[in-house]
Design a protein around this motif. Structure first.
Motif, short mmCIF file in Angstrom:
data_model
loop_
_atom_site.label_atom_id
_atom_site.label_comp_id
_atom_site.label_asym_id
_atom_site.label_seq_id
_atom_site.Cartn_x
_atom_site.Cartn_y
_atom_site.Cartn_z
N GLY A 167 57.38 41.11 50.03
CA GLY A 167 56.19 40.82 49.25
C GLY A 167 56.35 39.59 48.39
N GLY A 216 53.55 45.74 40.92
CA GLY A 216 54.02 45.59 42.29
C GLY A 216 55.51 45.83 42.41
N GLU A 249 51.72 42.96 47.88
CA GLU A 249 51.26 41.75 47.18
C GLU A 249 51.54 40.47 47.98
OE1 GLU A 249 52.55 41.52 43.13
OE2 GLU A 249 51.41 43.28 42.53
N PRO A 302 47.45 48.29 49.50
CA PRO A 302 46.20 47.57 49.19
C PRO A 302 46.14 47.17 47.73
CG PRO A 302 45.79 49.92 49.22
CD PRO A 302 47.24 49.75 49.61
N GLY A 303 45.23 46.25 47.43
CA GLY A 303 45.03 45.82 46.06
C GLY A 303 43.62 45.38 45.82
N ASP A 358 42.15 40.12 43.00
CA ASP A 358 43.50 39.64 42.71
C ASP A 358 44.00 38.81 43.89
OD1 ASP A 358 46.19 39.26 42.16
OD2 ASP A 358 46.48 41.26 41.33
N ARG A 399 46.79 37.83 44.67
CA ARG A 399 48.07 38.28 45.21
C ARG A 399 47.89 39.28 46.34
NH1 ARG A 399 50.93 39.12 39.40
NH2 ARG A 399 48.96 40.21 39.12
N TYR A 400 46.68 39.83 46.49
CA TYR A 400 46.43 40.81 47.54
C TYR A 400 45.53 40.28 48.65
CZ TYR A 400 48.55 44.54 44.79
OH TYR A 400 49.44 45.34 44.11
N SER A 414 47.40 40.67 51.89
CA SER A 414 47.63 42.10 52.12
C SER A 414 46.36 42.77 52.63
CB SER A 414 48.09 42.78 50.84
OG SER A 414 49.27 42.21 50.34
N ASN A 415 45.25 42.58 51.92
CA ASN A 415 44.00 43.22 52.31
C ASN A 415 43.52 42.71 53.67
OD1 ASN A 415 44.03 44.68 49.93
ND2 ASN A 415 42.70 43.26 48.84
#
Length: 351
Positions: free
Chosen positions: A111, A119, A220, A245-246, A250, A252-253, A256-257
């Motif tokens: 990450g 995180g 993240e 998930p986030g 944000d 930083r996600y 990820s998303n």
């Protein structure tokens, strides 16, 4: 710990020839395996191709042994079976620590380098839980998520894969952590001794992290994060891709998303991973920070207004219609309980 006694499936002459071939100029992993297939052995390839001198291999092997390390050559008994099945398997790995960890089931946690406190804590909790379930944790010894995962899994087994020689320390402030992993876990690198980290070495490092593992957990990852490369390689290698998930607010996600949108497995805790891999789930427990802070109705409004997305303290005052002093008192209580993270610009978020 490994006692230094070689348990090789390769004849000594063939093993040394594979080392020479692997360390030769213009011989990458794919070319190495093509040469083995074409010539039938590394010994035969070395009689035809321009390979590195025997003396160079002897010097590197002696220097590695002086650090209590050893080579893991493709075909060795200790060479990780998960990597051996890949078409671009590293021809040789330098190893510091105990190669026996490679025989255990492994999961990667990767990450953001500039990870949030939340995180890093989630990565540590996940590594601890997965370690207790029998998994060795692999990562790349980077700042942030990688370091948190390594630190939390020192007791149960951790493998760090470097983008430089195993005799180099990168990043420099991880010297103590790298030494601890070499002593209690395993350090691996495809790079020769003395090799500094280069931009092209990190994607190659990432394919080893994912290749060692049954799956990769991403925490993240921004839009152009190196963790996305690891996730991509994991998918290409037939490994599972798990993602925490986030908030869409944000950055930083963002990566990820996006992985979840494209079909990665959403992770809330270790049970989501263990169930996919066919391992017994642990009992779900409410997190320690689930308890409410005692206080009046105003305090409850402040806590409810907070979330994972950083919020300006001034906005809390306006939204909750309470005094700045009341907000400050609640935030201090949250911080003392380890439930609050402070950000630049006088912003705060819940952990």
């Amino acid at each position: 710990m490994f006692d230094g006694t070689p348990e090789m499936e390769l004849a000594p002459e063939e093993r040394r020839a594979r080392l020479r071939l692997a360390r030769s100029a213009r011989i990458g992993p794919v070319t190495f395996h093509e040469a083995l297939a074409h010539f039938g052995s590394a010994r035969a390839a070395c009689t035809t191709l321009a390979t590195v001198a025997e003396a160079s291999i002897e010097r590197e092997e002696a220097a590695l042994a002086a650090q209590a390390g050893r080579f893991l050559v493709f075909g060795d008994a200790h060479y990780p079976a998960a990597l051996a099945a890949l078409p671009d398997a590293p021809p040789v790995l330098s190893a510091l620590g105990d190669p026996a960890w490679l025989a255990r089931p492994m999961l990667a946690i990767v990450g953001a380098r500039d990870a949030s406190l939340a995180g890093r804590r989630f990565a540590a909790d996940l590594a601890t839980s997965l370690g207790a379930s029998g998994f060795v944790i692999a990562s790349g010894l980077a700042r942030g998520i990688d370091a948190a995962a390594h630190e939390a899994s020192l007791e149960t087994g951790t493998v760090a894969v470097l983008a430089c020689g195993v005799d180099q320390v990168y990043p420099p402030h991880h010297a103590a952590l790298q030494a601890a992993i070499a002593e209690r876990g395993l350090i691996l690198s495809e790079a020769p001794l003395g090799a500094p980290p280069t931009a092209r070495a990190f994607p190659r490092r990432n394919r080893i992290v994912s290749g060692l593992s049954a799956g990769v957990v991403v925490i993240e990852a921004a839009e152009r994060s190196g963790s996305l490369i690891t996730a991509q390689r994991a998918a290409e290698q037939g490994r599972e891709v798990f993602v925490v998930p986030g908030s869409p607010m944000d950055p930083r996600y963002a990566g990820s998303n996006g992985l979840i949108r494209d079909g990665a497995i959403l992770v809330r805790d270790s049970n989501d991973i263990l169930s996919v891999l066919g391992r017994p789930s642990t009992v779900r427990q409410a997190p320690e920070n689930a308890k409410e802070i005692p206080g009046d109705e105003a305090s409850a409004r402040i806590v409810q207004a907070l979330g994972a997305v950083p919020t300006a303290v001034d906005e809390l005052v306006r939204r909750c219609q309470v005094s700045a002093a009341a907000v400050s008192e609640v935030l201090m209580a949250l911080e003392l309980e380890g439930r609050l993270e402070r950000h630049r610009g006088n912003r705060v978020s819940l952990i």
